[in-house]
Motif scaffolding. Structure first.
Motif, short mmCIF file in Angstrom:
data_model
loop_
_atom_site.label_atom_id
_atom_site.label_comp_id
_atom_site.label_asym_id
_atom_site.label_seq_id
_atom_site.Cartn_x
_atom_site.Cartn_y
_atom_site.Cartn_z
N ILE A 153 0.87 -1.18 0.00
CA ILE A 153 0.00 0.00 0.00
C ILE A 153 0.90 1.22 0.00
N PHE A 154 0.58 2.17 -0.88
CA PHE A 154 1.44 3.32 -1.10
C PHE A 154 0.62 4.60 -1.07
N GLY A 155 1.17 5.64 -0.47
CA GLY A 155 0.53 6.95 -0.47
C GLY A 155 1.58 8.04 -0.56
N ARG A 156 1.41 8.95 -1.51
CA ARG A 156 2.42 10.00 -1.70
C ARG A 156 1.76 11.38 -1.72
N GLU A 157 2.34 12.30 -0.96
CA GLU A 157 1.95 13.71 -0.99
C GLU A 157 0.44 13.90 -0.84
N LEU A 158 -0.13 13.31 0.20
CA LEU A 158 -1.55 13.50 0.48
C LEU A 158 -1.71 14.86 1.16
N PRO A 178 0.18 -10.48 5.83
CA PRO A 178 1.36 -10.61 6.68
C PRO A 178 2.62 -10.50 5.83
N GLY A 179 3.54 -9.65 6.25
CA GLY A 179 4.75 -9.42 5.48
C GLY A 179 4.62 -8.33 4.44
N GLY A 180 3.42 -7.73 4.33
CA GLY A 180 3.22 -6.65 3.36
C GLY A 180 3.83 -5.35 3.83
N TYR A 181 3.86 -4.37 2.91
CA TYR A 181 4.52 -3.09 3.20
C TYR A 181 3.56 -1.92 2.99
N LEU A 182 3.70 -0.94 3.87
CA LEU A 182 3.07 0.37 3.70
C LEU A 182 4.17 1.40 3.52
N GLU A 183 4.07 2.22 2.47
CA GLU A 183 5.04 3.29 2.24
C GLU A 183 4.29 4.60 2.08
N LEU A 184 4.62 5.57 2.92
CA LEU A 184 4.05 6.91 2.82
C LEU A 184 5.18 7.89 2.55
N GLU A 185 4.92 8.83 1.66
CA GLU A 185 5.93 9.84 1.32
C GLU A 185 5.28 11.22 1.39
N MET A 186 6.00 12.16 1.95
CA MET A 186 5.47 13.52 2.08
C MET A 186 6.61 14.53 2.11
#
Length: 253
Positions: A153-158, A178-186
C-alpha cells in the motif's frame, strides 16, 4: 491497454434512488456531482469526500501531480518506491492516486499485480494497463477492501487531505497481508540553508513555508504530520519501520 472503469460505492447515492439503475441515473450521478466538482476562486475541488480538501482536482493540478512524480523519480534515482517488495506482487493499492501516474507506472513494472488507485475524484486517464483499475474512495472513511489482501500500500503527498493519520495507518495495516509493506511519502516544507547564504528571516521561500504550515493548522491537516509517522507505524503493529529523509534542493543550479 484497456479502458478503465471508475466505480463508486452505490450506498453513497442510495437516498437518491439510484439503486434500481446501473446504466442511466447511476452513471449520470457520477458525471453531474463528482466529475464536475466544486468551483472556487478559479479552481476546481472535489465534491466527494468526508471533509473539505485543501488541493484542487483540475487540469492544472493534474499537471502538477505529473511534474511532482518526475521530481520524486529524480529524488529516488529512478525508483518508484523504497519498500523491498517482491518481484511478483499480487495486489497493490495506491491511496490518493491523483493523476494516476504512479499507479500506471507500477502496473507496467509489475504485470503480475492487480493495481488499484483510489481518489476522491475521477481525474485519471481512461486508457491504462489491463492490470490497473481506478476507484472513487475516501480513505478517511472505513475501508471496504478485503482484510489482509494487499502486498503493498502506497501513499504520496496527500497534501492538505488527511486529518486522522493514525486511523489511515491502522486501516492500511489491517488491509495488508502478513509481510506486506506500507510506504508513505510527504514533503516537509520547512526551509533550510546549509551554507547560511540566505537569511531565513526575510527569505520568500521561508515565508511561503510558514504560510503553508499556517494553512495546515487552520484546516487541521498539519504539515508536521509526517514527523510522527514512524511511531504511528509502530503503534499499530508494523515491524522493522524505516524512515528515510532526503533533502530537496530549491534554486537555479
Amino acid at each position: 491497454m484497456t479502458e478503465s472503469h471508475i466505480t463508486v460505492d452505490s450506498e453513497d447515492f442510495s437516498d437518491q434512488g439510484y439503486a434500481e439503475s446501473t446504466s442511466t441515473s447511476y452513471l449520470s450521478s457520477i458525471a453531474s456531482s463528482i466529475l464536475r466538482g466544486v468551483d472556487e476562486n478559479g479552481r476546481t475541488y472535489a465534491s466527494y469526500g468526508k471533509t473539505v480538501q485543501g488541493m484542487p482536482i483540475d487540469e492544472q493540478e493534474q499537471d502538477r501531480n505529473d511534474l511532482q512524480h518526475a521530481k520524486f523519480m529524480l529524488l529516488l534515482k529512478g525508483k518508484l518506491h523504497l519498500a523491498p517488495i517482491t518481484e511478483d506482487p499480487q495486489k497493490i493499492l495506491d491511496v490518493g492516486t491523483g493523476s494516476g501516474i504512479w499507479a500506471i507506472d507500477m502496473a507496467d513494472k509489475y504485470p503480475s499485480a492487480s493495481v488499484t488507485g483510489v481518489d476522491l475524484a475521477p481525474t485519471q486517464p481512461t486508457w491504462v494497463p489491463t492490470n490497473l483499475q481506478f476507484e472513487i474512495e475516501d480513505i478517511e472513511e472505513d475501508w471496504l477492501f478485503r482484510k489482509n489482501s494487499f502486498d503493498f500500500i502506497f501513499g504520496r503527498e496527500l497534501l492538505m487531505a488527511i486529518r486522522d493519520w493514525p486511523r489511515v495507518i491502522r486501516q492500511a495495516f489491517e488491509n495488508l497481508k502478513p509481510g506486506g509493506y506500507l510506504e508513505l511519502e510527504m514533503t516537509y516544507p520547512k526551509t533550510y540553508c546549509e551554507d547560511k547564504s540566505i537569511d531565513l528571516e526575510t527569505s520568500a521561500y521561508a515565508e511561503s513555508a510558514r504560510l503553508l504550515f499556517e494553512c495546515g493548522r487552520q484546516m487541521e491537516v498539519p504539515w508536521e504530520a509526517s514527523l510522527a509517522w514512524k511511531e504511528q507505524f509502530k503503534a499499530v503493529g508494523f515491524e522493522e519501520v524505516t524512515e528515510t529523509i532526503l533533502p530537496i534542493p530549491i534554486g537555479r543550479w
